[in-house]
Write a protein that holds these residues in place. Structure first.
Motif, PDB file in Angstrom:
ATOM      1  N   PRO A   1      -4.150   4.951  -5.383  1.00  0.00           N
ATOM      2  CA  PRO A   1      -5.160   4.106  -4.993  1.00  0.00           C
ATOM      3  C   PRO A   1      -6.548   4.789  -5.283  1.00  0.00           C
TER       4      PRO A   1
ATOM      5  N   ASP B   1       2.068   1.700  -3.423  1.00  0.00           N
ATOM      6  CA  ASP B   1       1.045   2.252  -4.552  1.00  0.00           C
ATOM      7  C   ASP B   1       0.944   3.585  -4.185  1.00  0.00           C
TER       8      ASP B   1
ATOM      9  N   GLU C   1       0.713  -1.264  -0.103  1.00  0.00           N
ATOM     10  CA  GLU C   1      -0.109   0.216   0.029  1.00  0.00           C
ATOM     11  C   GLU C   1       1.001   1.169   0.026  1.00  0.00           C
TER      12      GLU C   1
END
Length: 337
Positions: free
Chosen positions: A85, A24, A21
């Motif tokens: 995201p 990203d 995460e």
């Protein structure tokens, strides 16, 4: 060549010791960070180049390299936004079908032009005695435009045409899911073409600069008794091209080989995730060439330095600008014994 803009959502559930995460979020920030300086640099460079006459093959290739860099720079905002995201499906699809395709067009063209510039330097410095066809201005212009057309017709347009499927409810990465059957085959062809192209150019670049290094060292030894340090520095400036080429392009094309093998697999593995992150970062390094290429223009081209100084009147602060020998002119007298 399509990009892998979005990844399999199952990848986030893997426990591979990697904060997926965080990456990203970091990846789009990297593209957003280099976009403003890259755009400013390349607009200034393009503005200067429009005011310079293409009186050497080096200048011809340099102008086409500026065009490729500017094209790549304009893809950064879409590329960064599509990597965020929560980016919309439509943005992902647009990036896969158009933005990323032009990104790879610019990258392939830059690689080819780096090879042509290296070959041009080899012919001017090592084989300076003969007037070959490839050192003709008309030939270099025609060759550059033919390469542009060939890449667009063989890579860009076919990828755009065959990336036309709805990726909804399809497994795997969005860009791959958008391709029809012919598109999947063509994707493999384009990837293979990119590999062959790059490593062929890499061999040419290594050969050219090995020969140039030998010539430069011999010239340096002959001029050791002289106190003209500026002339010696000018001889080593040509290696800026080699530096930019290896920093920006070699890491990506090395990691692209194993990644391509796993790319078409719909399942997610730790190996695929690590290679994807490595591929994404090294691809960003390839994009970074748009910020490093202006160094080539400035330090290797006297005409560019002089025009830059004339426009921005830098001679008031740096009186020595534009006085050194360079390799932008039609003859490399500074490299002859």
């Amino acid at each position: 060549m399509a990009s892998n803009v979005t990844q399999n959502p199952n990848a986030s559930s893997l426990d591979c010791g990697i904060n997926n995460e965080a990456w990203d979020i970091a990846l789009p920030i990297l593209y957003f960070t280099i976009f403003p300086p890259a755009l400013l640099l390349n607009l200034v460079v393009a503005w200067i180049c429009l005011r310079l006459q293409a009186n050497s093959t080096f200048m011809v290739y340099l102008k086409h390299l500026v065009a490729a860099d500017l094209l790549m720079t304009l893809t950064f905002p879409i590329r960064g936004a599509s990597e965020l995201p929560g980016a919309s499906q439509g943005l992902h699809m647009f990036a896969c079908r158009f933005s990323s395709v032009f990104f790879y067009l610019a990258m392939n063209m830059s690689v080819i032009l780096m090879g042509l510039i290296s070959l041009d330097r080899y012919l001017k410095i090592v084989r300076s005695g003969g007037g070959l066809l490839c050192q003709n201005l008309l030939f270099s212009n025609v060759l550059s435009f033919v390469i542009w057309i060939a890449l667009i017709c063989s890579n860009t347009l076919p990828v755009i045409i065959t990336t036309n499927q709805d990726p909804t409810d399809k497994p795997g990465e969005v860009c791959i899911a958008m391709k029809n059957e012919l598109g999947l085959i063509w994707h493999e062809v384009v990837v293979m073409f990119g590999k062959v192209l790059f490593w062929t150019v890499c061999i040419i670049v290594v050969f050219c600069y090995t020969c140039i290094a030998k010539t430069v060292l011999e010239s340096y030894q002959r001029s050791r008794g002289n106190k003209d340090k500026r002339k010696r520095k000018a001889k080593f400036r040509v290696f800026l091209i080699l530096f930019v080429f290896f920093i920006c392009y070699v890491p990506y094309h090395c990691i692209r080989i194993p990644y391509t093998i796993l790319q078409v697999q719909s399942n997610s593995t730790c190996s695929k995730l690590k290679l994807r992150i490595g591929k994404d970062f090294t691809l960003w390094l390839s994009a970074l060439n748009v910020c490093l290429d202006p160094l080539i223009y400035f330090f290797l081209c006297k005409a560019f330095r002089e025009k830059f100084s004339e426009i921005f009147d830098l001679r008031r602060f740096f009186p020595s600008f534009g006085k050194n020998s360079d390799v932008c002119q039609s003859s490399d007298t500074s490299l002859k014994a």
